[in-house]
Design a protein around this motif. Structure first.
Motif, PDB file in Angstrom:
ATOM      1  N   GLY A   1       2.487  39.708  -0.566  1.00  0.00           N
ATOM      2  CA  GLY A   1       3.440  40.110   0.465  1.00  0.00           C
ATOM      3  C   GLY A   1       4.622  39.166   0.556  1.00  0.00           C
ATOM      4  N   LYS A   2       5.503  39.472   1.490  1.00  0.00           N
ATOM      5  CA  LYS A   2       6.701  38.665   1.673  1.00  0.00           C
ATOM      6  C   LYS A   2       6.384  37.386   2.448  1.00  0.00           C
ATOM      7  CE  LYS A   2       9.868  42.620   1.667  1.00  0.00           C
ATOM      8  NZ  LYS A   2      10.917  43.354   2.430  1.00  0.00           N
ATOM      9  N   GLU A   3       7.281  36.427   2.325  1.00  0.00           N
ATOM     10  CA  GLU A   3       7.144  35.168   3.065  1.00  0.00           C
ATOM     11  C   GLU A   3       7.078  35.455   4.558  1.00  0.00           C
ATOM     12  OE1 GLU A   3       9.526  30.863   3.404  1.00  0.00           O
ATOM     13  OE2 GLU A   3      10.370  32.541   2.276  1.00  0.00           O
ATOM     14  N   ASN A   4       6.133  34.828   5.246  1.00  0.00           N
ATOM     15  CA  ASN A   4       6.004  35.087   6.671  1.00  0.00           C
ATOM     16  C   ASN A   4       5.433  33.872   7.405  1.00  0.00           C
ATOM     17  OD1 ASN A   4       2.886  35.514   7.023  1.00  0.00           O
ATOM     18  ND2 ASN A   4       3.455  36.754   5.237  1.00  0.00           N
ATOM     19  N   LYS A   5       5.614  33.864   8.714  1.00  0.00           N
ATOM     20  CA  LYS A   5       5.191  32.745   9.552  1.00  0.00           C
ATOM     21  C   LYS A   5       3.679  32.551   9.511  1.00  0.00           C
ATOM     22  CE  LYS A   5       5.139  31.225  14.387  1.00  0.00           C
ATOM     23  NZ  LYS A   5       5.566  31.553  15.768  1.00  0.00           N
ATOM     24  N   ALA A   6       2.908  33.645   9.532  1.00  0.00           N
ATOM     25  CA  ALA A   6       1.446  33.552   9.550  1.00  0.00           C
ATOM     26  C   ALA A   6       0.915  32.825   8.313  1.00  0.00           C
ATOM     27  CB  ALA A   6       0.829  34.943   9.639  1.00  0.00           C
ATOM     28  N   ASP A   7       1.486  33.113   7.154  1.00  0.00           N
ATOM     29  CA  ASP A   7       1.037  32.438   5.932  1.00  0.00           C
ATOM     30  C   ASP A   7       1.466  30.976   5.916  1.00  0.00           C
ATOM     31  OD1 ASP A   7      -0.339  34.589   4.922  1.00  0.00           O
ATOM     32  OD2 ASP A   7       1.345  35.355   3.751  1.00  0.00           O
ATOM     33  N   TRP A   8       2.651  30.679   6.477  1.00  0.00           N
ATOM     34  CA  TRP A   8       3.047  29.270   6.584  1.00  0.00           C
ATOM     35  C   TRP A   8       2.079  28.506   7.479  1.00  0.00           C
ATOM     36  CZ3 TRP A   8       5.293  26.350   3.453  1.00  0.00           C
ATOM     37  CH2 TRP A   8       6.398  26.750   2.702  1.00  0.00           C
ATOM     38  N   MET A   9       1.594  29.148   8.529  1.00  0.00           N
ATOM     39  CA  MET A   9       0.621  28.493   9.403  1.00  0.00           C
ATOM     40  C   MET A   9      -0.677  28.208   8.650  1.00  0.00           C
ATOM     41  SD  MET A   9       2.102  27.805  12.193  1.00  0.00           S
ATOM     42  CE  MET A   9       0.610  27.052  12.862  1.00  0.00           C
ATOM     43  N   LYS A  10      -1.076  29.114   7.758  1.00  0.00           N
ATOM     44  CA  LYS A  10      -2.267  28.871   6.926  1.00  0.00           C
ATOM     45  C   LYS A  10      -2.049  27.652   6.027  1.00  0.00           C
ATOM     46  CE  LYS A  10      -3.515  33.785   6.700  1.00  0.00           C
ATOM     47  NZ  LYS A  10      -3.613  34.970   5.791  1.00  0.00           N
TER      48      LYS A  10
ATOM     49  N   ALA B   1       8.255  12.608   4.562  1.00  0.00           N
ATOM     50  CA  ALA B   1       8.867  13.934   4.565  1.00  0.00           C
ATOM     51  C   ALA B   1       8.011  14.958   3.843  1.00  0.00           C
ATOM     52  CB  ALA B   1      10.247  13.874   3.915  1.00  0.00           C
ATOM     53  N   LEU B   2       8.146  16.200   4.290  1.00  0.00           N
ATOM     54  CA  LEU B   2       7.635  17.359   3.571  1.00  0.00           C
ATOM     55  C   LEU B   2       8.826  18.248   3.237  1.00  0.00           C
ATOM     56  CD1 LEU B   2       4.451  18.598   5.506  1.00  0.00           C
ATOM     57  CD2 LEU B   2       4.534  17.247   3.411  1.00  0.00           C
ATOM     58  N   ILE B   3       8.978  18.585   1.972  1.00  0.00           N
ATOM     59  CA  ILE B   3       9.986  19.562   1.566  1.00  0.00           C
ATOM     60  C   ILE B   3       9.224  20.832   1.218  1.00  0.00           C
ATOM     61  CG2 ILE B   3      11.776  20.156  -0.091  1.00  0.00           C
ATOM     62  CD1 ILE B   3      12.366  17.193  -0.389  1.00  0.00           C
ATOM     63  N   ILE B   4       9.500  21.910   1.938  1.00  0.00           N
ATOM     64  CA  ILE B   4       8.720  23.128   1.775  1.00  0.00           C
ATOM     65  C   ILE B   4       9.630  24.295   1.405  1.00  0.00           C
ATOM     66  CG2 ILE B   4       6.992  22.308   3.421  1.00  0.00           C
ATOM     67  CD1 ILE B   4       8.174  24.225   5.486  1.00  0.00           C
TER      68      ILE B   4
ATOM     69  N   ILE C   1      10.166  29.830  10.778  1.00  0.00           N
ATOM     70  CA  ILE C   1       9.716  28.557  10.213  1.00  0.00           C
ATOM     71  C   ILE C   1       9.887  27.416  11.213  1.00  0.00           C
ATOM     72  CG2 ILE C   1      11.909  27.912   9.133  1.00  0.00           C
ATOM     73  CD1 ILE C   1       8.342  27.394   7.705  1.00  0.00           C
ATOM     74  N   ILE C   2      10.910  27.472  12.060  1.00  0.00           N
ATOM     75  CA  ILE C   2      11.116  26.421  13.053  1.00  0.00           C
ATOM     76  C   ILE C   2       9.936  26.372  14.019  1.00  0.00           C
ATOM     77  CG2 ILE C   2      12.557  25.665  14.986  1.00  0.00           C
ATOM     78  CD1 ILE C   2      14.985  26.730  13.482  1.00  0.00           C
ATOM     79  N   ASP C   3       9.494  27.537  14.479  1.00  0.00           N
ATOM     80  CA  ASP C   3       8.343  27.587  15.385  1.00  0.00           C
ATOM     81  C   ASP C   3       7.066  27.147  14.680  1.00  0.00           C
ATOM     82  OD1 ASP C   3       9.908  28.504  17.467  1.00  0.00           O
ATOM     83  OD2 ASP C   3       9.497  30.615  17.062  1.00  0.00           O
TER      84      ASP C   3
ATOM     85  N   LEU D   1      17.057  21.617   8.487  1.00  0.00           N
ATOM     86  CA  LEU D   1      17.317  22.796   7.677  1.00  0.00           C
ATOM     87  C   LEU D   1      18.212  22.413   6.500  1.00  0.00           C
ATOM     88  CD1 LEU D   1      17.923  25.580  10.360  1.00  0.00           C
ATOM     89  CD2 LEU D   1      15.809  24.992   9.162  1.00  0.00           C
ATOM     90  N   CYS D   2      17.967  23.036   5.371  1.00  0.00           N
ATOM     91  CA  CYS D   2      18.660  22.701   4.127  1.00  0.00           C
ATOM     92  C   CYS D   2      20.133  23.107   4.185  1.00  0.00           C
ATOM     93  CB  CYS D   2      17.958  23.405   2.970  1.00  0.00           C
ATOM     94  SG  CYS D   2      18.761  23.219   1.384  1.00  0.00           S
TER      95      CYS D   2
END
Length: 204
Positions: free
Chosen positions: A69-78, A26-29, A102-104, A117-118
């Protein structure tokens, strides 16, 4: 003092570059919003934290990433790209909050992984979108579903029946939750003994 500072920087660099296991259970993020000093200015930033759990239950921090900046999908991809580059190729399940996108992002990075999802975040969202009385009743029923459901299909069915009771009053919230029911209860597709250990994930 300078030597201590330099040693700490070196240790941090080694931590960021260390090789990761090929596969984990598991990964908990999660993303933590904070303020970071950049030269003479204090800026809004997000700290992205990744906790890994191997097949024996051992936990380890795989990465801590800070982006302005704010949490975003692009940074999660990084973040995911860095994990993959450092060797993490296979993940059985990812556990996260319901951050938009985050799902995508999880599906793109680890297409074979399940995504849970939590529940704590779900219950917080319930309190945001419902009246105090309705939210209390809904969350109590949700707790019963988590405890009493024996498998995935039963949990999803009970959850839909619960949501149906509130459809007329909260149609948008209903549709959002129904669409995400599979990622709200995917842990029920995992053997019960393993599920019990990770079902009640809470934030730090």
């Amino acid at each position: 003092m300078l030597k201590i500072k330099e040693d700490l920087k070196n240790e941090l660099q080694l931590f960021k570059q260390r090789e990761l296991p090929t596969s984990v259970f598991a990964l908990i993020i999660d993303g933590y919003h904070c303020e970071v000093k950049d030269n003479s200015k204090v800026k809004q930033a997000t700290c992205y934290i990744v906790l890994g759990i191997d097949l024996e239950g051992k936990k380890d921090i795989f990465g801590i990433y800070t982006f302005f900046g704010k949490e975003n999908k692009a940074d999660w991809m990084k973040v995911f790209e860095d994990l993959i580059t450092r060797g993490l190729k296979e993940v059985l399940i990812v556990i996260s909050d319901d951050f938009p996108g985050i799902i995508d992002a999880v599906k793109l990075a680890y297409p074979l992984a399940d995504h849970q999802l939590c529940f704590v975040h779900l219950q917080r969202n319930v309190r945001k979108h419902m009246t105090k009385e309705d939210a209390s009743a809904f969350n109590k029923s949700l707790d019963k579903i988590k405890i009493s459901s024996s498998d995935f299909d039963e949990a999803v069915l009970k959850f839909k029946e619960l949501c149906d009771e509130y459809l007329a009053k909260y149609p948008r919230f209903y549709c959002c939750n129904i669409r995400k029911s599979r990622v709200l209860f995917c842990l029920y597709e995992i053997p019960r003994g393993i599920k019990k250990a990770y079902l009640y994930h809470k934030r730090r």
